[in-house]
Design an enzyme around this catalytic site. Structure first.
Site, PDB file in Angstrom:
ATOM      1  N   SER A  50      -6.438  -5.475  -4.422  1.00 33.52           N
ATOM      2  CA  SER A  50      -6.402  -6.121  -3.107  1.00 33.52           C
ATOM      3  C   SER A  50      -7.052  -5.211  -2.067  1.00 33.52           C
ATOM      4  O   SER A  50      -7.116  -3.995  -2.241  1.00 33.52           O
ATOM      5  CB  SER A  50      -4.918  -6.347  -2.759  1.00 33.52           C
ATOM      6  OG  SER A  50      -4.772  -6.817  -1.437  1.00 33.52           O
ATOM      7  N   ILE A  52      -8.407  -2.780   0.529  1.00 32.55           N
ATOM      8  CA  ILE A  52      -9.250  -1.579   0.491  1.00 32.55           C
ATOM      9  C   ILE A  52      -9.389  -1.041  -0.939  1.00 32.55           C
ATOM     10  O   ILE A  52     -10.465  -0.580  -1.336  1.00 32.55           O
ATOM     11  CB  ILE A  52      -8.663  -0.507   1.444  1.00 32.55           C
ATOM     12  CG1 ILE A  52      -8.658  -1.037   2.892  1.00 32.55           C
ATOM     13  CG2 ILE A  52      -9.445   0.797   1.362  1.00 32.55           C
ATOM     14  CD1 ILE A  52      -7.874  -0.171   3.881  1.00 32.55           C
ATOM     15  N   SER A 176      -2.922   6.984   6.771  1.00 33.18           N
ATOM     16  CA  SER A 176      -3.099   5.989   7.841  1.00 33.18           C
ATOM     17  C   SER A 176      -3.116   6.705   9.177  1.00 33.18           C
ATOM     18  O   SER A 176      -2.412   7.710   9.369  1.00 33.18           O
ATOM     19  CB  SER A 176      -1.932   5.004   7.803  1.00 33.18           C
ATOM     20  OG  SER A 176      -1.861   4.296   9.016  1.00 33.18           O
ATOM     21  N   TYR A 202       6.740   3.757   7.078  1.00 35.48           N
ATOM     22  CA  TYR A 202       5.346   3.827   6.615  1.00 35.48           C
ATOM     23  C   TYR A 202       4.641   5.039   7.234  1.00 35.48           C
ATOM     24  O   TYR A 202       4.050   5.858   6.525  1.00 35.48           O
ATOM     25  CB  TYR A 202       4.667   2.522   7.032  1.00 35.48           C
ATOM     26  CG  TYR A 202       3.186   2.427   6.813  1.00 35.48           C
ATOM     27  CD1 TYR A 202       2.676   1.986   5.598  1.00 35.48           C
ATOM     28  CD2 TYR A 202       2.280   2.733   7.832  1.00 35.48           C
ATOM     29  CE1 TYR A 202       1.303   1.864   5.401  1.00 35.48           C
ATOM     30  CE2 TYR A 202       0.913   2.616   7.642  1.00 35.48           C
ATOM     31  CZ  TYR A 202       0.434   2.177   6.430  1.00 35.48           C
ATOM     32  OH  TYR A 202      -0.928   2.065   6.226  1.00 35.48           O
ATOM     33  N   LYS A 206       3.237   8.456   5.485  1.00 38.07           N
ATOM     34  CA  LYS A 206       1.808   8.778   5.592  1.00 38.07           C
ATOM     35  C   LYS A 206       1.618  10.161   6.228  1.00 38.07           C
ATOM     36  O   LYS A 206       0.679  10.877   5.916  1.00 38.07           O
ATOM     37  CB  LYS A 206       1.085   7.704   6.406  1.00 38.07           C
ATOM     38  CG  LYS A 206       1.082   6.313   5.744  1.00 38.07           C
ATOM     39  CD  LYS A 206       0.164   6.258   4.551  1.00 38.07           C
ATOM     40  CE  LYS A 206       0.021   4.859   3.974  1.00 38.07           C
ATOM     41  NZ  LYS A 206      -0.878   4.793   2.818  1.00 38.07           N
ATOM     42  N   THR A 237      -7.056  -6.893   5.890  1.00 38.50           N
ATOM     43  CA  THR A 237      -6.725  -6.970   4.462  1.00 38.50           C
ATOM     44  C   THR A 237      -5.500  -7.867   4.288  1.00 38.50           C
ATOM     45  O   THR A 237      -4.764  -8.113   5.260  1.00 38.50           O
ATOM     46  CB  THR A 237      -6.390  -5.569   3.912  1.00 38.50           C
ATOM     47  OG1 THR A 237      -5.232  -5.096   4.612  1.00 38.50           O
ATOM     48  CG2 THR A 237      -7.527  -4.586   4.084  1.00 38.50           C
TER      49      THR A 237
HETATM   50  N1  NAP Z   1      -5.699  -2.146   6.275  1.00 35.36           N
HETATM   51  C1  NAP Z   1      -5.571  -1.186   7.177  1.00 35.36           C
HETATM   52  O1  NAP Z   1      -5.916  -1.356   8.361  1.00 35.36           O
HETATM   53  C2  NAP Z   1      -5.025   0.141   6.786  1.00 35.36           C
HETATM   54  C3  NAP Z   1      -4.895   1.107   7.778  1.00 35.36           C
HETATM   55  C4  NAP Z   1      -4.406   2.351   7.443  1.00 35.36           C
HETATM   56  C5  NAP Z   1      -4.085   2.629   6.125  1.00 35.36           C
HETATM   57  N2  NAP Z   1      -4.213   1.675   5.165  1.00 35.36           N
HETATM   58  C6  NAP Z   1      -3.846   2.023   3.799  1.00 35.36           C
HETATM   59  O2  NAP Z   1      -4.823   1.577   2.907  1.00 35.36           O
HETATM   60  C7  NAP Z   1      -4.230   1.282   1.641  1.00 35.36           C
HETATM   61  C8  NAP Z   1      -4.613  -0.109   1.212  1.00 35.36           C
HETATM   62  O3  NAP Z   1      -4.086  -1.017   2.152  1.00 35.36           O
HETATM   63  P1  NAP Z   1      -4.601  -2.497   2.339  1.00 35.36           P
HETATM   64  O4  NAP Z   1      -4.653  -2.733   3.778  1.00 35.36           O
HETATM   65  O5  NAP Z   1      -5.788  -2.732   1.475  1.00 35.36           O
HETATM   66  O6  NAP Z   1      -3.312  -3.281   1.791  1.00 35.36           O
HETATM   67  P2  NAP Z   1      -3.100  -4.433   0.720  1.00 35.36           P
HETATM   68  O7  NAP Z   1      -4.134  -5.468   0.820  1.00 35.36           O
HETATM   69  O8  NAP Z   1      -1.664  -4.827   0.863  1.00 35.36           O
HETATM   70  O9  NAP Z   1      -3.256  -3.648  -0.645  1.00 35.36           O
HETATM   71  C9  NAP Z   1      -2.273  -2.763  -1.076  1.00 35.36           C
HETATM   72  C10 NAP Z   1      -2.400  -2.607  -2.558  1.00 35.36           C
HETATM   73  O10 NAP Z   1      -1.399  -1.674  -2.988  1.00 35.36           O
HETATM   74  C11 NAP Z   1      -0.743  -2.257  -4.107  1.00 35.36           C
HETATM   75  N3  NAP Z   1       0.592  -1.717  -4.268  1.00 35.36           N
HETATM   76  C12 NAP Z   1       1.618  -1.707  -3.382  1.00 35.36           C
HETATM   77  N4  NAP Z   1       2.689  -1.121  -3.923  1.00 35.36           N
HETATM   78  C13 NAP Z   1       2.324  -0.744  -5.179  1.00 35.36           C
HETATM   79  C14 NAP Z   1       2.982  -0.095  -6.237  1.00 35.36           C
HETATM   80  N5  NAP Z   1       4.249   0.296  -6.120  1.00 35.36           N
HETATM   81  N6  NAP Z   1       2.308   0.160  -7.374  1.00 35.36           N
HETATM   82  C15 NAP Z   1       1.029  -0.229  -7.506  1.00 35.36           C
HETATM   83  N7  NAP Z   1       0.337  -0.865  -6.550  1.00 35.36           N
HETATM   84  C16 NAP Z   1       0.991  -1.125  -5.405  1.00 35.36           C
HETATM   85  C17 NAP Z   1      -0.719  -3.749  -3.813  1.00 35.36           C
HETATM   86  O11 NAP Z   1      -0.452  -4.474  -4.986  1.00 35.36           O
HETATM   87  P3  NAP Z   1       0.159  -5.984  -4.941  1.00 35.36           P
HETATM   88  O12 NAP Z   1      -1.015  -6.879  -4.694  1.00 35.36           O
HETATM   89  O13 NAP Z   1       0.767  -6.106  -6.286  1.00 35.36           O
HETATM   90  O14 NAP Z   1       1.154  -6.013  -3.826  1.00 35.36           O
HETATM   91  C18 NAP Z   1      -2.130  -3.922  -3.320  1.00 35.36           C
HETATM   92  O15 NAP Z   1      -3.030  -3.964  -4.395  1.00 35.36           O
HETATM   93  C19 NAP Z   1      -2.737   1.476   1.829  1.00 35.36           C
HETATM   94  O16 NAP Z   1      -2.347   2.752   1.380  1.00 35.36           O
HETATM   95  C20 NAP Z   1      -2.555   1.373   3.324  1.00 35.36           C
HETATM   96  O17 NAP Z   1      -1.431   2.069   3.773  1.00 35.36           O
HETATM   97  C21 NAP Z   1      -4.668   0.424   5.476  1.00 35.36           C
END
Ligand code: NAP
Length: 316
Positions: A50, A52, A176, A202, A206, A237
């Site tokens: 999913s 990023i 983050s 969270y 982080k 996302t």
């Molecule tokens: N988007 C932003 O603006 C943003 C900003 C700062 C930091 N981040 C960081 O970037 C990373 C990706 O975030 P995203 O926005 O792409 O979120 P996302 O779309 O929710 O993707 C998160 C991914 O992590 C997986 N996941 C969660 N818990 C897990 C576990 N226990 N074991 C294995 N996989 C697990 C989810 O799997 P499922 O599909 O099975 O739930 C999903 O594939 C995260 O670390 C987030 O904190 C994002």
């Protein structure tokens, strides 16, 4: 070369730097990695089905890597893999099932993977979660701590034989910008007291990732592993849509694409020469780890958190 002052102005204004505006300006000064920069490499991306993580997997595959997509749900993983194969024909991507918050599952996964993957060039710990209420894992750890800190530390440690066998092994921790708001939760690492708020849990976890990065870099220097923490900016996302709908409405068209937010993780994995270890990155540059005086901590406080995490994953 991007003018440092302009880069820092973008960073300090937050909205300027973290949204797609920041990367649009900075990108003009970036060179793309060589198209075959990761040919012959094997990289593991957690949370790769999913947002990023999926974009990191696609980016790595596009540079020639064999990508191990670590996911907790095989069907969601296969759907993401099919999308990547559509976007990157001939990509070498395979699904690995692992729940990084579950330490027993992490141990089983590493034991299963090691004999199959003799050399591992990079592990990108991207899996992330913002729990709506305090949730604990099988081992009793608060979920965001387990997902962002304990699981990644244990998984990397267990995969060290494979990392050690690679010529230039790298580890990336996806943190983050939210961590800038929180100090180290020294007295309550598992968030047991006070009103639980997912965004605080969270951001604290982080912060721990970033605080431990120099210590992890030192620990894994024995195996010549380069460790980087980073933040991706603000990206649209599935995770943001679910956990932060109000923020998403407010920032709307300014949010980055997942591919844009994945850029620095792919760059840290592929760039030559190898980046310095133990630093915190955003948009291909080292960033400060504090903006607020209230988030600073002493060496003794850092050691308290470090020892807690090592003990929690059975490393002391
Ligand atoms: N988007 C932003 O603006 C943003 C900003 C700062 C930091 N981040 C960081 O970037 C990373 C990706 O975030 P995203 O926005 O792409 O979120 P996302 O779309 O929710 O993707 C998160 C991914 O992590 C997986 N996941 C969660 N818990 C897990 C576990 N226990 N074991 C294995 N996989 C697990 C989810 O799997 P499922 O599909 O099975 O739930 C999903 O594939 C995260 O670390 C987030 O904190 C994002």
């Amino acid at each position: 070369m991007f003018p440092t002052v302009l880069d820092e102005v973008l960073d300090r204004t937050i909205v300027g730097g973290y949204t797609r505006l920041g990367s649009a300006v900075r990108r003009r000064f970036w060179s793309p990695p060589a198209p075959d920069a990761l040919t012959g490499s094997t990289i593991l991306v957690t949370g790769a089905n999913s947002g990023i993580g999926k974009a990191i997997a696609a980016g790595g595959a596009g540079l020639g890597a064999t990508v191990l997509m670590a996911v907790r749900d095989r069907a969601r993983g296969e759907a993401a893999r099919a999308d990547i194969l559509d976007a990157v024909p001939g990509a070498c991507v395979q699904i690995e099932r692992s729940d990084v918050s579950d330490l027993a599952d992490v141990r089983a996964f590493a034991a299963d993977l090691l004999p199959r993957v003799p050399a591992l060039d990079a592990v990108i710990h991207n899996a992330g979660v913002m729990p709506p209420q305090r949730t604990t894992t099988e081992e009793g750890h608060e979920l965001s701590l387990a997902t962002h800190v304990l699981g990644p530390v244990l998984l990397t440690e267990l995969l060290l034989p494979a990392l050690d066998a690679a010529t230039d092994p790298r580890v990336v921790l996806m943190s983050s910008g939210g961590m800038y708001t929180q100090g180290l939760p020294v007295g309550d690492i598992e968030y047991r007291t006070g009103e639980y708020r997912g965004a605080i849990a969270y951001a604290r976890s982080k912060r721990i990732q970033v605080a431990l990065t120099p210590l992890l870099a030192h620990r894994w220097a024995v195996q010549s592993v380069t460790v980087a923490a980073m933040h991706p900016g603000w990206a649209d996302t599935p995770g943001v849509a679910t956990s932060l709908p109000g923020f998403r409405r407010l920032t709307g068209p300014l949010l980055r694409t997942a591919a844009d937010a994945a850029d620095t993780a792919v760059w840290l994995t592929a760039v030559s020469p190898t980046p310095p270890s133990g630093r915190f990155w955003h948009d291909r540059a080292v960033r400060p780890v504090h903006y607020l005086p209230s988030t600073r901590y002493s060496e003794a406080e850092l050691q308290t958190v470090w020892q807690y995490c090592l003990a929690a994953v059975g490393l002391v």
